[in-house]
Design a protein around this motif. Structure first.
Motif, PDB file in Angstrom:
ATOM      1  N   VAL A 150      -4.886 -43.379  21.140  1.00  0.00           N
ATOM      2  CA  VAL A 150      -3.884 -44.420  20.756  1.00  0.00           C
ATOM      3  C   VAL A 150      -3.579 -43.961  19.139  1.00  0.00           C
ATOM      4  O   VAL A 150      -2.252 -44.083  18.764  1.00  0.00           O
ATOM      5  N   SER A 151      -4.400 -43.650  18.493  1.00  0.00           N
ATOM      6  CA  SER A 151      -4.160 -43.349  16.995  1.00  0.00           C
ATOM      7  C   SER A 151      -3.469 -42.147  16.933  1.00  0.00           C
ATOM      8  O   SER A 151      -2.273 -41.959  16.325  1.00  0.00           O
ATOM      9  N   MET A 205       0.285 -42.900  17.677  1.00  0.00           N
ATOM     10  CA  MET A 205       0.941 -43.692  16.500  1.00  0.00           C
ATOM     11  C   MET A 205       1.421 -42.787  15.683  1.00  0.00           C
ATOM     12  O   MET A 205       2.413 -42.584  15.073  1.00  0.00           O
ATOM     13  N   TYR A 206       0.631 -41.612  15.323  1.00  0.00           N
ATOM     14  CA  TYR A 206       1.052 -40.648  14.342  1.00  0.00           C
ATOM     15  C   TYR A 206       2.160 -39.960  14.566  1.00  0.00           C
ATOM     16  O   TYR A 206       3.215 -39.483  14.066  1.00  0.00           O
ATOM     17  N   VAL A 207       1.911 -39.165  15.864  1.00  0.00           N
ATOM     18  CA  VAL A 207       3.042 -38.619  16.605  1.00  0.00           C
ATOM     19  C   VAL A 207       4.302 -39.191  16.777  1.00  0.00           C
ATOM     20  O   VAL A 207       5.588 -38.711  16.124  1.00  0.00           O
ATOM     21  N   SER A 208       4.481 -40.543  17.061  1.00  0.00           N
ATOM     22  CA  SER A 208       5.569 -41.457  17.050  1.00  0.00           C
ATOM     23  C   SER A 208       6.330 -41.405  15.545  1.00  0.00           C
ATOM     24  O   SER A 208       7.504 -41.465  15.373  1.00  0.00           O
ATOM     25  N   SER A 209       5.456 -41.779  14.644  1.00  0.00           N
ATOM     26  CA  SER A 209       5.847 -42.006  13.264  1.00  0.00           C
ATOM     27  C   SER A 209       6.284 -40.565  12.892  1.00  0.00           C
ATOM     28  O   SER A 209       7.522 -40.681  12.015  1.00  0.00           O
ATOM     29  N   ARG A 210       5.633 -39.553  13.053  1.00  0.00           N
ATOM     30  CA  ARG A 210       6.213 -38.365  12.734  1.00  0.00           C
ATOM     31  C   ARG A 210       7.591 -37.947  13.253  1.00  0.00           C
ATOM     32  O   ARG A 210       8.465 -37.585  12.584  1.00  0.00           O
ATOM     33  N   PRO A 233      -8.505 -26.803  22.363  1.00  0.00           N
ATOM     34  CA  PRO A 233      -6.993 -26.908  22.717  1.00  0.00           C
ATOM     35  C   PRO A 233      -6.900 -28.408  23.052  1.00  0.00           C
ATOM     36  O   PRO A 233      -7.735 -29.137  23.806  1.00  0.00           O
ATOM     37  N   LEU A 234      -5.588 -28.904  23.084  1.00  0.00           N
ATOM     38  CA  LEU A 234      -5.147 -30.026  23.543  1.00  0.00           C
ATOM     39  C   LEU A 234      -5.550 -30.385  25.163  1.00  0.00           C
ATOM     40  O   LEU A 234      -5.330 -29.381  25.815  1.00  0.00           O
ATOM     41  N   THR A 235      -5.804 -31.316  25.427  1.00  0.00           N
ATOM     42  CA  THR A 235      -6.410 -31.678  26.824  1.00  0.00           C
ATOM     43  C   THR A 235      -4.804 -32.192  27.488  1.00  0.00           C
ATOM     44  O   THR A 235      -3.902 -32.390  26.876  1.00  0.00           O
ATOM     45  N   ASP A 236      -4.877 -31.956  28.927  1.00  0.00           N
ATOM     46  CA  ASP A 236      -3.908 -32.617  29.302  1.00  0.00           C
ATOM     47  C   ASP A 236      -3.244 -34.073  29.133  1.00  0.00           C
ATOM     48  O   ASP A 236      -2.171 -34.259  28.833  1.00  0.00           O
ATOM     49  N   GLN A 237      -4.360 -34.777  28.848  1.00  0.00           N
ATOM     50  CA  GLN A 237      -4.226 -36.355  28.558  1.00  0.00           C
ATOM     51  C   GLN A 237      -3.422 -36.321  26.987  1.00  0.00           C
ATOM     52  O   GLN A 237      -2.675 -37.069  26.949  1.00  0.00           O
ATOM     53  N   GLU A 238      -3.896 -35.605  26.156  1.00  0.00           N
ATOM     54  CA  GLU A 238      -3.421 -35.606  24.786  1.00  0.00           C
ATOM     55  C   GLU A 238      -2.092 -35.090  24.778  1.00  0.00           C
ATOM     56  O   GLU A 238      -1.160 -35.471  24.197  1.00  0.00           O
ATOM     57  N   ARG A 239      -1.916 -33.801  25.531  1.00  0.00           N
ATOM     58  CA  ARG A 239      -0.584 -33.086  25.498  1.00  0.00           C
ATOM     59  C   ARG A 239       0.468 -34.141  26.222  1.00  0.00           C
ATOM     60  O   ARG A 239       1.672 -34.471  25.623  1.00  0.00           O
ATOM     61  N   VAL A 240       0.313 -34.956  27.153  1.00  0.00           N
ATOM     62  CA  VAL A 240       1.184 -36.014  27.883  1.00  0.00           C
ATOM     63  C   VAL A 240       1.323 -36.995  26.980  1.00  0.00           C
ATOM     64  O   VAL A 240       2.433 -37.483  26.588  1.00  0.00           O
ATOM     65  N   THR A 241       0.243 -37.470  26.210  1.00  0.00           N
ATOM     66  CA  THR A 241       0.607 -38.546  25.114  1.00  0.00           C
ATOM     67  C   THR A 241       1.375 -38.142  24.039  1.00  0.00           C
ATOM     68  O   THR A 241       2.077 -39.066  23.703  1.00  0.00           O
ATOM     69  N   ILE A 242       1.145 -37.060  23.533  1.00  0.00           N
ATOM     70  CA  ILE A 242       2.068 -36.522  22.426  1.00  0.00           C
ATOM     71  C   ILE A 242       3.619 -36.598  23.058  1.00  0.00           C
ATOM     72  O   ILE A 242       4.543 -36.887  22.191  1.00  0.00           O
TER      73      ILE A 242
END
Length: 106
Positions: A7-8, A11-16, A77-86
């Motif tokens: 979640v954090s 939030m960072y990606v959306s702000s950036r 490396p980024l997980t699939d969950q992290e990649r999709v979240t980003i």
């Protein structure tokens, strides 16, 4: 409930993606306090840049080879969950919204 670090990171990606320096700096420090490895921010930024480039071309799946040796050695490396979240956070954080149906379906 979603993992706090994920979640954090979103939030960072959306702000950036929205290019808000104030929100980005606060979300960055907030994410670190919630357990996000600082190297994940660089990985997330590379993922966002790749998504923007691929959005202009055909959508391509990122490959592990796209990461530098330095990143591979220090942080997993980024997980699939992290990649999709980003991808979701980036799409929702841009104005106008750049979220595609393909991303939502992933």
């Amino acid at each position: 409930s979603a993992p706090k670090d994920l979640v954090s990171l979103s939030m960072y990606v959306s702000s950036r993606a929205n290019e808000c320096a104030y929100c980005t700096s606060h979300c960055c420090s907030f994410a670190v306090r919630r357990g996000v490895d600082p190297e994940k921010f660089q990985q997330a930024w590379r993922e966002m840049e790749m998504n923007q480039k691929n959005h202009k071309d055909e959508r391509k799946t990122p490959k592990e080879n796209d990461e530098t040796e330095e990143t591979k050695n220090e942080v997993p490396p980024l997980t699939d969950q992290e990649r999709v979240t980003i991808q979701l956070a980036h799409g929702l954080g841009t104005v106008p919204c750049s979220l595609t149906l393909e991303t939502v379906q992933e």
